[in-house]
Design a protein around this motif. Structure first.
Motif, PDB file in Angstrom:
ATOM      1  N   LYS A   6       0.868  -1.183   0.000  1.00 40.70           N
ATOM      2  CA  LYS A   6       0.000   0.000   0.000  1.00 40.70           C
ATOM      3  C   LYS A   6       0.900   1.227   0.000  1.00 40.70           C
ATOM      4  N   LEU A   7       1.043   1.823  -1.180  1.00 42.57           N
ATOM      5  CA  LEU A   7       2.057   2.860  -1.363  1.00 42.57           C
ATOM      6  C   LEU A   7       1.406   4.182  -1.759  1.00 42.57           C
ATOM      7  N   TYR A   8       1.991   5.278  -1.283  1.00 40.08           N
ATOM      8  CA  TYR A   8       1.503   6.578  -1.769  1.00 40.08           C
ATOM      9  C   TYR A   8       2.663   7.491  -2.116  1.00 40.08           C
ATOM     10  N   TYR A   9       2.349   8.520  -2.877  1.00 42.15           N
ATOM     11  CA  TYR A   9       3.373   9.451  -3.343  1.00 42.15           C
ATOM     12  C   TYR A   9       2.775  10.837  -3.474  1.00 42.15           C
ATOM     13  N   MET A  10       3.627  11.831  -3.406  1.00 46.02           N
ATOM     14  CA  MET A  10       3.183  13.210  -3.576  1.00 46.02           C
ATOM     15  C   MET A  10       4.301  13.964  -4.262  1.00 46.02           C
ATOM     16  N   GLY A  11       4.000  14.655  -5.336  1.00 49.34           N
ATOM     17  CA  GLY A  11       5.068  15.412  -5.988  1.00 49.34           C
ATOM     18  C   GLY A  11       4.671  15.909  -7.356  1.00 49.34           C
ATOM     19  N   ALA A  12       5.635  16.548  -8.019  1.00 49.62           N
ATOM     20  CA  ALA A  12       5.363  17.211  -9.296  1.00 49.62           C
ATOM     21  C   ALA A  12       5.250  16.212 -10.436  1.00 49.62           C
ATOM     22  N   MET A  13       4.344  16.506 -11.361  1.00 49.38           N
ATOM     23  CA  MET A  13       4.180  15.753 -12.610  1.00 49.38           C
ATOM     24  C   MET A  13       4.225  16.775 -13.742  1.00 49.38           C
ATOM     25  N   PHE A  14       4.518  16.308 -14.949  1.00 49.34           N
ATOM     26  CA  PHE A  14       4.735  17.236 -16.069  1.00 49.34           C
ATOM     27  C   PHE A  14       3.988  16.747 -17.305  1.00 49.34           C
ATOM     28  N   ARG A  15       3.104  17.593 -17.817  1.00 51.21           N
ATOM     29  CA  ARG A  15       2.401  17.241 -19.069  1.00 51.21           C
ATOM     30  C   ARG A  15       2.328  18.490 -19.940  1.00 51.21           C
ATOM     31  N   HIS A  16       2.642  18.312 -21.209  1.00 52.36           N
ATOM     32  CA  HIS A  16       2.596  19.446 -22.129  1.00 52.36           C
ATOM     33  C   HIS A  16       1.167  19.611 -22.621  1.00 52.36           C
ATOM     34  N   GLU A  17       0.330  20.198 -21.753  1.00 52.10           N
ATOM     35  CA  GLU A  17      -1.077  20.405 -22.101  1.00 52.10           C
ATOM     36  C   GLU A  17      -1.308  21.881 -22.336  1.00 52.10           C
ATOM     37  N   ARG A  18      -2.490  22.216 -22.892  1.00 49.69           N
ATOM     38  CA  ARG A  18      -2.811  23.629 -23.068  1.00 49.69           C
ATOM     39  C   ARG A  18      -3.223  24.191 -21.705  1.00 49.69           C
ATOM     40  N   PRO A  19      -2.421  25.134 -21.180  1.00 52.42           N
ATOM     41  CA  PRO A  19      -2.706  25.574 -19.810  1.00 52.42           C
ATOM     42  C   PRO A  19      -4.013  26.352 -19.706  1.00 52.42           C
ATOM     43  N   GLN A  20      -4.717  26.142 -18.647  1.00 48.92           N
ATOM     44  CA  GLN A  20      -5.905  26.922 -18.288  1.00 48.92           C
ATOM     45  C   GLN A  20      -6.142  26.729 -16.801  1.00 48.92           C
ATOM     46  N   LYS A  21      -7.179  27.394 -16.270  1.00 45.63           N
ATOM     47  CA  LYS A  21      -7.447  27.290 -14.832  1.00 45.63           C
ATOM     48  C   LYS A  21      -7.553  25.803 -14.445  1.00 45.63           C
ATOM     49  N   GLY A  22      -6.743  25.385 -13.498  1.00 43.97           N
ATOM     50  CA  GLY A  22      -6.816  23.989 -13.059  1.00 43.97           C
ATOM     51  C   GLY A  22      -6.048  23.028 -13.945  1.00 43.97           C
ATOM     52  N   ARG A  23      -5.396  23.530 -14.994  1.00 43.06           N
ATOM     53  CA  ARG A  23      -4.588  22.636 -15.828  1.00 43.06           C
ATOM     54  C   ARG A  23      -3.233  23.289 -16.069  1.00 43.06           C
ATOM     55  N   GLN A  24      -2.200  22.698 -15.487  1.00 44.89           N
ATOM     56  CA  GLN A  24      -0.856  23.251 -15.627  1.00 44.89           C
ATOM     57  C   GLN A  24       0.039  22.262 -16.367  1.00 44.89           C
TER      58      GLN A  24
END
Ligand code: HAM
Length: 416
Positions: free
Chosen positions: A101-119
């Motif tokens: 039972k594993l968890y993680y927290m941290g940055a992820m990176f996706r080249h999406e079109r940025p908008q409110k709530g999408r980075q």
């Protein structure tokens, strides 16, 4: 030079950090309550960890930040699950207590079109429960996510639930979709022409074609589920009922990643102003990732929450976070008392207080202003005369009470 943050990224300023810490702490506490353990994997992996066998997702085909280093292609992680399973297999964690039972927290990176709530750089908290293919585990996983959402005061949410069935059900369904869409190819976008060959399920969540009339009559997955898949899904529903977690079955929910089998879910905000950040968390079961990375035939289930969305929605729903940068004690120094201020400040810090001391040559008035700005509960004033006499002035900023006490009584006085 006048650089700005790259598009789709943002800075967290000191005034915002207390809210992040508070949210993160709440999440760590809830994850631990469910007996999950934190695991940290690299921010980049070999590209093949994410771009697996003929993957049809937009995330892999359009949104990855990949780069060459020497002969090897690496990718900034667009999600957490693949890295966790790669590590689970690499370190043979399947040899330990299961389920893992594993968890993680941290940055992820996706080249999406940025908008409110999408980075393009965003933060995920995610869990992976590996090695227990039981409907109760699926329900417990959703319950954990709901606990987090509730703990942060988010009221208006809906759990959307579906099953993609087992391999046999899914491949029968894919064939039916191919047969259905093939004669209508001219109504579909270029990406869907690829998807029909690679994975026709993807056509169903195409952002371009989703309003095309032919979508409405597309075959329904549930008509292709075999008895085993139906029975598993029914038990997941029963387990959620037992937990009194309301949900809606959304037969169109296929999720944007390729690895899912059986249960899939998304928890969405029903606030009208939530826009692109409507999906707070999403996840599902995966039967083939563990063996893909060289481990045994184990099934896993997990989800990930976008923390930027979680923070924003909790504020929108009225959750009040503690403020950043407040102090318990502010030490005002008048005259040549720098080392005495330093010693007093450190004695108070040793006693557990958050202390700011002024060492700049500033007037009493401007030091009082600073104490006010950091919302100090106590102001300690030390001047050259007090230093000679071994006394100190202390002001309680809430009661406005001001006293002069022996210097060695200070810590006891503030402790109360
Ligand atoms: P996902 O649906 O791609 O799933 O992402 C999970 C959550 O991350 C989304 O619901 C959203 O809150 C957040 N998110 C995704 N993309 C962005 C973005 N560009 N900006 C801000 N937030 C974003 C996964 O990543 C799977 N690994 C979840 C999972 C774990 N499935 C099984 N285990």
């Amino acid at each position: 030079m006048n650089y700005q943050t790259p598009r789709g990224t943002y800075d967290i300023l000191p005034e915002e950090i207390a809210a992040w810490h508070e949210m993160e702490e709440k999440i760590h506490t809830i994850a631990k309550k469910y007996h999950y353990q934190e695991m940290r994997t690299p921010y980049f992996e070999s590209t093949g960890v994410f771009a697996r066998e003929n993957d049809s997702s937009d995330m892999v085909n359009k949104e990855m930040y990949s780069f060459m280093s020497g002969e090897e292609s690496y990718t900034l992680r667009p999600e957490g699950t693949a890295g966790i399973i790669r590590a689970f297999d690499q370190h043979k964690l399947y040899g330990q207590e299961l389920p893992a039972k594993l968890y993680y927290m941290g940055a992820m990176f996706r080249h999406e079109r940025p908008q409110k709530g999408r980075q393009r750089q965003f933060t995920q908290f995610g869990v992976e429960n590996i090695g227990a293919k039981q409907p109760e585990v699926d329900a417990e996983c959703i319950a954990l996510g709901i606990d987090i959402v509730k703990a942060l005061g988010i009221q208006s949410v809906k759990v959307c639930l579906n099953t993609l069935g087992d391999d046999a059900s899914r491949s029968a369904y894919k064939e039916a979709l191919r047969a259905y869409f093939e004669p209508h190819l001219d109504c579909l976008c270029g990406d869907c022409h690829r998807r029909i060959k690679q994975n026709p399920l993807r056509i169903l969540d195409c952002k371009v074609d989703h309003e095309q009339p032919i979508m409405a009559d597309a075959p329904k997955l549930h008509d292709y589920l075999n008895e085993e898949s139906k029975a598993y899904f029914q038990k997941v529903c029963d387990a959620l009922d037992a937990l009194k977690i309301p949900y809606e079955i959304d037969e169109r929910l296929v999720r944007g990643l390729d690895y899912y089998t059986h249960t899939v879910f998304e928890v969405i905000s029903t606030r009208e102003d939530s826009g692109a950040q409507a999906t707070i968390f999403g996840g599902g079961r995966y039967d083939h990732l563990v063996d893909y990375f060289g481990g045994p035939d184990l099934s896993g289930i997990g989800f990930a929450i976008g923390l930027e969305r979680l923070l924003q929605l909790s504020k929108d729903d009225g959750y009040v976070y503690q403020e950043s940068g407040n102090c318990d004690v502010y030490v005002i120094g008048l005259g040549e008392v720098g080392s005495a201020s330093l010693a007093i400040a450190n004695e108070l810090r040793d006693a557990g207080f958050t202390v700011e001391a002024n060492y700049l040559p500033r007037s009493l008035k401007s030091q009082f202003k600073s104490a006010d700005r950091v919302k100090a509960k106590y102001i300690v004033i030390i001047g050259e005369d007090e230093l000679k006499q071994g006394t100190i002035n202390v002001k309680n900023t809430e009661t406005k009470e001001q006293v002069t006490i022996p210097m060695d009584a200070l810590v006891g006085y503030i402790k109360g």
